[in-house]
Design a protein around this motif. Structure first.
Motif, PDB file in Angstrom:
ATOM      1  N   SER A  41       0.843  -1.188   0.000  1.00  0.00           N
ATOM      2  CA  SER A  41       0.000   0.000   0.000  1.00  0.00           C
ATOM      3  C   SER A  41       0.882   1.242   0.000  1.00  0.00           C
ATOM      4  N   GLY A  42       0.355   2.306  -0.614  1.00  0.00           N
ATOM      5  CA  GLY A  42       1.012   3.598  -0.524  1.00  0.00           C
ATOM      6  C   GLY A  42       2.051   3.851  -1.602  1.00  0.00           C
ATOM      7  N   ALA A  43       2.106   5.130  -2.041  1.00  0.00           N
ATOM      8  CA  ALA A  43       3.031   5.512  -3.096  1.00  0.00           C
ATOM      9  C   ALA A  43       4.480   5.329  -2.674  1.00  0.00           C
ATOM     10  N   LEU A  44       4.786   5.601  -1.392  1.00  0.00           N
ATOM     11  CA  LEU A  44       6.165   5.483  -0.927  1.00  0.00           C
ATOM     12  C   LEU A  44       6.657   4.045  -1.000  1.00  0.00           C
ATOM     13  N   ALA A  45       5.789   3.092  -0.633  1.00  0.00           N
ATOM     14  CA  ALA A  45       6.172   1.676  -0.688  1.00  0.00           C
ATOM     15  C   ALA A  45       6.449   1.251  -2.122  1.00  0.00           C
ATOM     16  N   TYR A  46       5.608   1.694  -3.057  1.00  0.00           N
ATOM     17  CA  TYR A  46       5.842   1.365  -4.459  1.00  0.00           C
ATOM     18  C   TYR A  46       7.116   2.016  -4.977  1.00  0.00           C
ATOM     19  N   ALA A  47       7.365   3.257  -4.545  1.00  0.00           N
ATOM     20  CA  ALA A  47       8.592   3.938  -4.982  1.00  0.00           C
ATOM     21  C   ALA A  47       9.826   3.180  -4.515  1.00  0.00           C
ATOM     22  N   ARG A  48       9.790   2.664  -3.288  1.00  0.00           N
ATOM     23  CA  ARG A  48      10.926   1.892  -2.769  1.00  0.00           C
ATOM     24  C   ARG A  48      11.115   0.605  -3.558  1.00  0.00           C
ATOM     25  N   GLU A  49      10.005  -0.132  -3.781  1.00  0.00           N
ATOM     26  CA  GLU A  49      10.113  -1.413  -4.498  1.00  0.00           C
ATOM     27  C   GLU A  49      10.626  -1.200  -5.916  1.00  0.00           C
ATOM     28  N   TYR A  50       9.992  -0.312  -6.641  1.00  0.00           N
ATOM     29  CA  TYR A  50      10.337  -0.148  -8.048  1.00  0.00           C
ATOM     30  C   TYR A  50      11.652   0.599  -8.230  1.00  0.00           C
ATOM     31  N   GLY A  51      11.967   1.514  -7.303  1.00  0.00           N
ATOM     32  CA  GLY A  51      13.258   2.194  -7.377  1.00  0.00           C
ATOM     33  C   GLY A  51      14.416   1.223  -7.216  1.00  0.00           C
ATOM     34  N   ALA A  52      14.279   0.282  -6.252  1.00  0.00           N
ATOM     35  CA  ALA A  52      15.320  -0.734  -6.053  1.00  0.00           C
ATOM     36  C   ALA A  52      15.443  -1.626  -7.277  1.00  0.00           C
ATOM     37  N   ALA A  53      14.307  -2.003  -7.855  1.00  0.00           N
ATOM     38  CA  ALA A  53      14.340  -2.854  -9.050  1.00  0.00           C
ATOM     39  C   ALA A  53      15.039  -2.150 -10.205  1.00  0.00           C
ATOM     40  N   LEU A  54      14.698  -0.891 -10.422  1.00  0.00           N
ATOM     41  CA  LEU A  54      15.310  -0.141 -11.520  1.00  0.00           C
ATOM     42  C   LEU A  54      16.828  -0.035 -11.352  1.00  0.00           C
ATOM     43  N   TRP A  55      17.267   0.214 -10.129  1.00  0.00           N
ATOM     44  CA  TRP A  55      18.703   0.309  -9.875  1.00  0.00           C
ATOM     45  C   TRP A  55      19.406  -0.988 -10.273  1.00  0.00           C
ATOM     46  N   HIS A  56      18.834  -2.103  -9.859  1.00  0.00           N
ATOM     47  CA  HIS A  56      19.457  -3.390 -10.171  1.00  0.00           C
ATOM     48  C   HIS A  56      19.390  -3.687 -11.661  1.00  0.00           C
ATOM     49  N   TRP A  57      18.296  -3.331 -12.336  1.00  0.00           N
ATOM     50  CA  TRP A  57      18.199  -3.576 -13.780  1.00  0.00           C
ATOM     51  C   TRP A  57      19.306  -2.838 -14.532  1.00  0.00           C
ATOM     52  N   PHE A  58      19.456  -1.549 -14.220  1.00  0.00           N
ATOM     53  CA  PHE A  58      20.479  -0.769 -14.919  1.00  0.00           C
ATOM     54  C   PHE A  58      21.884  -1.274 -14.581  1.00  0.00           C
ATOM     55  N   ARG A  59      22.101  -1.560 -13.304  1.00  0.00           N
ATOM     56  CA  ARG A  59      23.425  -2.027 -12.873  1.00  0.00           C
ATOM     57  C   ARG A  59      23.797  -3.325 -13.577  1.00  0.00           C
ATOM     58  N   LEU A  60      22.883  -4.281 -13.553  1.00  0.00           N
ATOM     59  CA  LEU A  60      23.190  -5.586 -14.136  1.00  0.00           C
ATOM     60  C   LEU A  60      23.161  -5.549 -15.663  1.00  0.00           C
ATOM     61  N   SER A  61      22.374  -4.659 -16.250  1.00  0.00           N
ATOM     62  CA  SER A  61      22.349  -4.596 -17.718  1.00  0.00           C
ATOM     63  C   SER A  61      23.712  -4.178 -18.261  1.00  0.00           C
ATOM     64  N   TYR A  62      24.398  -3.295 -17.539  1.00  0.00           N
ATOM     65  CA  TYR A  62      25.742  -2.922 -17.981  1.00  0.00           C
ATOM     66  C   TYR A  62      26.692  -4.113 -17.875  1.00  0.00           C
ATOM     67  N   ARG A  63      26.515  -4.927 -16.868  1.00  0.00           N
ATOM     68  CA  ARG A  63      27.366  -6.119 -16.738  1.00  0.00           C
ATOM     69  C   ARG A  63      27.085  -7.104 -17.879  1.00  0.00           C
TER      70      ARG A  63
END
Length: 400
Positions: free
Chosen positions: A67-89
């Motif tokens: 629930s809540g915009a902040l919880a979604y921002a945390r979940e999806y923000g963490a996912a995006l960070w890992h996607w970009f990080r690993l895509s470069y690898r």
């Protein structure tokens, strides 16, 4: 040269995500080079490994938002960070020409846009209708729902080609996504018939019951497990069917709530929660059930979604009881009985009808397996998946 494919998944590890794993293996067999970025979970915790030629790069699982915009921002923000990080690898170690983004969430387009500047094409693998998923999960629309509608539109606008899991999803790609007919391919989710084979199973799982119900899948807020528990309660305590037992296979954030509901109703002797099971262990359970149940309630999301559990029951020759969903009927046809109005009492009555008629169970089970073998197995989806990749290769070549 065959394309190099990077598949991105946010909510399940690979190879646990059965659809994604079948896609990866199909592409590998066809000569594509396949890499996967996915989370760690359920014992699949190696940051990097190679399985059957598929290179899998895993990251810590982001905390699921409830629930809540902040919880979604945390979940999806963490996912995006890992996607970009690993895509470069992956780009450095393996390279990729196509990103296949598997939703939810509808945010992989951000990664695709970044790499499009470097000549990478985007294949959208449409697993869930995220706006409808949000509405089903929280019972409302509101600001976050509108944001998800925007994300969906941007996802389709970014995609060169889209894969739909059924005809309802294809219609959304055309209507809401504005995608051309030739750029949308239906690739249905289905078990592999050479591995999902009917058999005796392990009779110990029957727990001495006269009739065994089976459920397999995620146990979340929107799967209707409360309705299944209420249906069993009605069977046992109102209809006097004390010989019924339900085997629940799966995991999810709502599992403790369901287990407590069972205890509160005094039904512990009529339920077994097995946890997550795979391969042979899963077949040992599903092959001993008499009836497969799919309690997903009718709502905007479920009505147009293909339920993997229904396909698995049918593949094993089990009759199905489910609520009356558009895509549920498209999958099962006469291999299922359909309860109406999201009513657990009507679901209980459908189950009781099958309990009382072994011949009907046998006929419906045989009908369901025949439907799968004829045109609903994964083998039937393979040509459509390969055609989707042939189309994206054509578009990539045309754009240079």
């Amino acid at each position: 040269m065959s394309l190099r494919v990077l598949i991105v998944v946010e909510n399940l590890p690979v190879p646990l995500d059965r659809r994604v794993w079948l896609e990866a293996m199909t592409l590998t067999t066809a000569g594509y080079q396949v890499s996967v970025i996915c989370p760690m979970a359920r014992g699949w915790n190696a940051p990097y490994e190679v399985i059957d030629g598929v290179h899998i790069y895993r990251h810590p699982m982001p905390a699921e938002a409830h629930s809540g915009a902040l919880a979604y921002a945390r979940e999806y923000g963490a996912a995006l960070w890992h996607w970009f990080r690993l895509s470069y690898r992956v780009r450095r170690e393996r390279g990729f020409d196509v990103i296949q983004g598997c939703n939810p969430p509808d945010l992989v387009f951000l990664l695709a846009l970044w790499w499009r500047l470097r000549g990478v094409r985007y294949m959208f693998d449409h697993h869930d209708v995220c706006p409808e998923l949000f509405e089903a999960k929280f019972g409302k629309r509101g600001l976050l729902w509108r944001v998800m509608m925007i994300w969906e539109r941007l996802t389709f606008a970014t995609a060169d080609v889209s894969i739909a899991t059924n005809e309802s999803f294809r219609a959304i790609a055309h209507r809401r996504g504005k995608m051309a007919a030739g750029d949308v391919f239906v690739v249905r989710s289905a078990p592999q018939t050479d591995r999902f084979i009917p058999g005796l199973g392990n009779p110990d799982w029957r727990k001495g019951a006269d009739c065994v119900l089976g459920y397999v899948g995620v146990i979340g807020q929107q799967e209707g497990m409360d309705l299944l528990v209420a249906a069993v309660d009605h069977l046992v305590n109102v209809m006097g069917r004390r010989g019924v037992h339900a085997l629940i296979v799966g995991f999810g954030p709502h599992l403790p709530v369901v287990e407590q509901d069972v205890r509160d109703r005094g039904l512990s002797a009529h339920f077994t929660f097995t946890g997550a099971l795979y391969d042979t262990a899963l077949l040992e359970v599903l092959n001993v059930i008499d009836i497969g149940v799919a309690p997903d309630p009718k709502n905007a999301m479920n009505d147009i979604s293909t339920m993997n559990k229904v396909m698995e029951y049918m593949t094993l020759g089990k009759p199905v009881v489910q609520f009356d969903l558009t895509e549920g009927r498209a999958s099962a046809g006469e291999a299922s009985l359909y309860a109406t109005d999201n009513d657990p009492i009507k679901m209980a009555e459908c189950i009781a009808r099958l309990m009382d008629d072994p011949d009907l169970r046998q006929r419906m089970g045989a009908l369901g397996r025949a439907r799968v073998l004829e045109n609903l197995s994964w083998g039937s989806s393979v040509p459509h998946l390969l055609a989707a990749y042939e189309r994206i290769a054509q578009k990539r070549a045309a754009k240079g």
